[in-house]
Design a protein around this motif. Structure first.
Motif, PDB file in Angstrom:
ATOM      1  N   HIS A   1      35.286  33.498  29.811  1.00  0.00           N
ATOM      2  CA  HIS A   1      35.321  32.883  31.139  1.00  0.00           C
ATOM      3  C   HIS A   1      36.420  33.563  31.941  1.00  0.00           C
ATOM      4  O   HIS A   1      37.535  33.706  31.457  1.00  0.00           O
ATOM      5  CB  HIS A   1      35.620  31.376  30.988  1.00  0.00           C
ATOM      6  N   PHE A   2      36.074  33.989  33.134  1.00  0.00           N
ATOM      7  CA  PHE A   2      37.054  34.616  34.026  1.00  0.00           C
ATOM      8  C   PHE A   2      37.047  33.826  35.328  1.00  0.00           C
ATOM      9  O   PHE A   2      35.987  33.427  35.808  1.00  0.00           O
ATOM     10  CB  PHE A   2      36.639  36.058  34.349  1.00  0.00           C
ATOM     11  N   PHE A   3      38.194  33.600  35.868  1.00  0.00           N
ATOM     12  CA  PHE A   3      38.233  33.050  37.231  1.00  0.00           C
ATOM     13  C   PHE A   3      39.421  33.661  37.938  1.00  0.00           C
ATOM     14  O   PHE A   3      40.439  33.027  38.161  1.00  0.00           O
ATOM     15  CB  PHE A   3      38.303  31.518  37.227  1.00  0.00           C
ATOM     16  N   PRO A   4      39.296  34.950  38.263  1.00  0.00           N
ATOM     17  CA  PRO A   4      40.472  35.668  38.749  1.00  0.00           C
ATOM     18  C   PRO A   4      40.826  35.377  40.199  1.00  0.00           C
ATOM     19  O   PRO A   4      41.966  35.577  40.584  1.00  0.00           O
ATOM     20  CB  PRO A   4      40.098  37.134  38.572  1.00  0.00           C
ATOM     21  N   LEU A   5      39.872  34.923  40.993  1.00  0.00           N
ATOM     22  CA  LEU A   5      40.268  34.706  42.385  1.00  0.00           C
ATOM     23  C   LEU A   5      39.402  33.668  43.070  1.00  0.00           C
ATOM     24  O   LEU A   5      38.328  33.308  42.601  1.00  0.00           O
ATOM     25  CB  LEU A   5      40.225  36.010  43.181  1.00  0.00           C
ATOM     26  N   SER A   6      39.942  33.193  44.173  1.00  0.00           N
ATOM     27  CA  SER A   6      39.268  32.216  45.000  1.00  0.00           C
ATOM     28  C   SER A   6      39.235  32.790  46.408  1.00  0.00           C
ATOM     29  O   SER A   6      40.147  33.520  46.797  1.00  0.00           O
ATOM     30  CB  SER A   6      40.107  30.937  44.956  1.00  0.00           C
ATOM     31  N   ASN A   7      38.188  32.504  47.155  1.00  0.00           N
ATOM     32  CA  ASN A   7      38.170  32.838  48.578  1.00  0.00           C
ATOM     33  C   ASN A   7      38.441  34.331  48.849  1.00  0.00           C
ATOM     34  O   ASN A   7      39.366  34.681  49.588  1.00  0.00           O
ATOM     35  CB  ASN A   7      39.227  31.978  49.292  1.00  0.00           C
ATOM     36  N   ALA A   8      37.636  35.189  48.279  1.00  0.00           N
ATOM     37  CA  ALA A   8      37.810  36.645  48.484  1.00  0.00           C
ATOM     38  C   ALA A   8      37.723  36.988  49.965  1.00  0.00           C
ATOM     39  O   ALA A   8      36.940  36.386  50.692  1.00  0.00           O
ATOM     40  CB  ALA A   8      36.727  37.402  47.719  1.00  0.00           C
ATOM     41  N   LYS A   9      38.489  37.987  50.378  1.00  0.00           N
ATOM     42  CA  LYS A   9      38.568  38.219  51.830  1.00  0.00           C
ATOM     43  C   LYS A   9      37.301  38.858  52.402  1.00  0.00           C
ATOM     44  O   LYS A   9      36.996  38.655  53.561  1.00  0.00           O
ATOM     45  CB  LYS A   9      39.838  38.986  52.198  1.00  0.00           C
ATOM     46  N   ASP A  10      36.579  39.614  51.600  1.00  0.00           N
ATOM     47  CA  ASP A  10      35.299  40.145  52.077  1.00  0.00           C
ATOM     48  C   ASP A  10      34.397  40.475  50.880  1.00  0.00           C
ATOM     49  O   ASP A  10      34.816  40.366  49.728  1.00  0.00           O
ATOM     50  CB  ASP A  10      35.512  41.383  52.958  1.00  0.00           C
ATOM     51  N   GLU A  11      33.181  40.881  51.209  1.00  0.00           N
ATOM     52  CA  GLU A  11      32.210  41.140  50.140  1.00  0.00           C
ATOM     53  C   GLU A  11      32.675  42.275  49.234  1.00  0.00           C
ATOM     54  O   GLU A  11      32.466  42.243  48.020  1.00  0.00           O
ATOM     55  CB  GLU A  11      30.841  41.463  50.742  1.00  0.00           C
ATOM     56  N   GLU A  12      33.314  43.256  49.839  1.00  0.00           N
ATOM     57  CA  GLU A  12      33.767  44.399  49.056  1.00  0.00           C
ATOM     58  C   GLU A  12      34.760  43.981  47.963  1.00  0.00           C
ATOM     59  O   GLU A  12      34.659  44.407  46.819  1.00  0.00           O
ATOM     60  CB  GLU A  12      34.475  45.376  50.000  1.00  0.00           C
TER      61      GLU A  12
END
Ligand SMILES: *Cc1c(COP(=O)(O)O)cnc(C)c1O
Length: 422
Positions: free
Chosen positions: A183-194
Motif C-alpha cells: 500500500h502506498f499513499f505518497p501524496l494528496s492533492n497533486a498539483k497537476d496531472e503530470e
C-alpha cells in the motif's frame, strides 16, 4: 437563489451536497482509470450517509471503502459498502478496535509498522482467521510536488522502504496474517496531472522492485491517490485525460498481469470524489472595524468548517460572489472569522467581498470534502450545521449531527489498589 431558499428553510449555517455531482465525479474518475483498477473512497473526506451511499451503490462501477475507525466502519456498512471489500488503515489500530472490525467482517488491513502487524495477527488468531495485509511503504524517494506529503521523511505512516530487507522475512511470517501486497499513499492533492502520473509511475516501479528484490508476494497493490480538488475556493474538479493510458503503460512495464488483476491494482480518493459536490453557507452576524481592518463575523467558524485551519493549516477560504455584484472596485478585503472565543477561529484573511452587511448569506464553494467531519464540532457547544443532500435540484435528505450535550455516566469501578495509601 436556490441556496437562499434552502438557508431560509433549514437555517444557517448549512451544508448542501449535490449527489448528482458526487456521481459525476465517481463516473469521471472511473473512466480516467484503466478498467481493471479498483477505487477506494476514503470515508474521512465526507462520511455523510447520502454522500457515501452515492459512491457505494447505483449504476456503474462502485467504490470500495477505505476506513480507519470503528465509526467509519459503521458508516460504511450502513451506506452499502461491504465489510470484506473495505481496506482498514491507520497507524494506531488498537486491539479493541481490531476485535470489533474483524468481528464485523473486515479482512484487509494496511500495515503501518511491525507492531501494528503483530497486533493484527494476534487478534486475527483469536478470531480463528487470517487477515490479509498490505505493507504500507514509506518510500525513501519522492517525486511529485503537493501540499501534503507523507513519505520520504520520518513519519508515523508506513514502513521505511530502506529497512524492509532486514525485516521482510519476519513480517511475512506473523501468525494470523498473510502479506498479500503493498500500500502506498505518497501524496494528496497533486498539483497537476503530470505530477500525479509521475508519482504513480514511481510507486509502480517501487512495487515491482519490492517483488524482485525482496520476493514480496504481490497479489494486490494499492498505489494510493493524489487526485485533486479545489477546496473552499472557486474552480473545477480537474479532469485526467491522459492518466488511464499512462498508468496502463507503467503497469504493463512493471507489473504485467495487472489486466487479469494479478496483481489487483487499486487507487484511493477522498476530496476528488466529493469536494466539488458541496457548498457551505453561512451568514454574516456582525461587521466591525479594528485598527484599519474589517472583520466579518459569520455564524460558523472552525466548529463547522475548515477546522484544520485552527490546527495550524490556514486555508485560503474564498466566498463565491454573484457575478452581478463582483465589481472589482467595490470589493473589499476582510478577515472572515467565526463566532468562537478563540483567535484561531479564522476562516480566511483578505477574503474579497462586496461591502458586507449583517444578514448577508455567504457561499463557500467546493466545500464537500473535509468540511464538517474535519471540524471542531464540539468546541464551544454550538449546534452542528444542518446538512442537506440534493439530487436533480430536489432536497432528498436533511439531517443534523447529534452532539452529546450530556455526559453519560459510566461506573467509576473499584478504587485502584493502593489508592487508600495515597
Ligand atoms: C486521507 C486519505 C486518503 C484520501 O485523501 P484525499 O486527498 O482526500 O484523496 C486516501 N488514502 C489514505 C490512506 C488516506 O489517509
Amino acid at each position: 437563489m436556490f441556496y437562499e431558499e434552502l438557508a431560509e428553510r433549514f437555517g444557517s449555517p448549512l451544508y448542501v451536497y449535490d449527489l448528482d455531482r458526487v456521481e459525476a465525479a465517481r463516473r469521471d474518475l472511473f473512466s480516467a482509470l484503466p478498467e481493471a483498477v479498483d477505487l477506494f473512497y476514503a470515508i474521512k473526506a465526507n462520511p455523510h450517509p447520502q454522500v457515501a451511499a452515492a459512491l457505494s451503490g447505483g449504476e456503474g462501477r462502485r467504490c470500495r471503502a477505505e476506513i480507519s475507525s470503528t465509526g467509519e466502519l459503521s458508516t460504511a456498512l450502513s451506506c452499502g459498502f461491504l465489510a470484506h471489500e473495505c481496506l482498514y488503515t491507520g497507524p494506531g489500530k488498537t486491539a479493541v478496535e481490531l476485535h470489533d472490525v474483524m468481528g464485523r467482517g473486515v479482512r484487509l488491513f494496511s500495515v503501518e509498522s511491525p507492531g501494528d502487524l503483530h497486533r493484527i495477527g494476534k487478534v486475527a488468531c483469536e478470531h480463528g482467521l487470517v487477515a490479509d495485509c498490505l505493507l504500507r511503504i514509506n518510500s525513501a524517494t519522492a517525486s511529485a510536488s503537493t501540499s501534503i506529503r507523507m513519505t520520504g521523511k520520518p513519519t508515523q505512516f508506513g514502513l521505511d522502504s530502506e529497512t524492509l530487507p532486514e525485516v521482510i522475512d519476519q513480517l511475512c511470517s506473523v501468525p494470523g496474517t498473510r502479506v498479500i501486497g503493498a500500500h502506498f499513499f505518497p501524496l494528496s492533492n497533486a498539483k497537476d496531472e503530470e505530477s500525479l502520473v509521475a508519482e504513480f509511475q514511481g510507486t509502480i516501479a517501487v512495487a515491482a522492485r519490492l517483488r524482485e528484490e525482496l520476493g514480496l508476494d504481490l497479489r494486490m497493490v494499492d498505489i494510493g491517490g493524489g487526485f485533486a480538488a479545489p477546496y473552499a475556493a472557486p474552480g473545477e474538479r480537474p479532469v485526467y485525460g491522459k492518466l488511464a493510458e499512462q498508468l496502463a503503460e507503467a503497469l504493463d512495464r512493471h507489473l504485467p498481469g495487472w489486466r487479469r488483476r494479478e496483481p489487483l491494482i487499486t487507487c484511493e480518493s477522498g476530496r476528488h470524489l466529493v469536494g466539488s459536490a458541496g457548498v457551505f453557507l453561512c451568514s454574516v452576524v456582525n461587521v466591525k472595524e479594528s485598527r484599519g481592518s474589517t472583520f466579518v463575523v459569520v455564524d460558523a467558524g472552525i466548529n463547522a468548517f475548515g477546522g484544520m485551519s485552527g490546527l495550524g493549516r490556514l486555508l485560503p477560504v474564498c466566498v463565491e460572489v454573484d457575478p452581478n455584484e463582483a465589481d472589482a472596485e467595490r470589493m473589499v478585503p476582510v478577515s472572515l472569522v467565526g463566532p468562537l472565543c478563540t483567535p484561531g477561529d479564522l476562516l480566511g484573511r483578505r477574503v474579497m467581498l462586496p461591502p458586507p452587511q449583517p444578514g448577508d448569506l455567504l457561499t463557500i464553494p467546493n466545500a464537500g470534502a473535509y468540511g464538517l467531519s474535519a471540524s471542531l464540532v464540539s468546541f464551544l457547544g454550538r449546534p452542528a450545521p444542518v446538512e442537506v443532500a440534493v439530487r436533480s435540484g430536489q432536497v432528498i435528505s436533511a439531517s443534523q449531527v447529534e452532539l452529546h450535550r450530556s455526559w453519560t455516566e459510566l461506573s467509576p469501578g473499584p478504587a485502584p489498589a493502593g489508592a487508600a495509601d495515597r
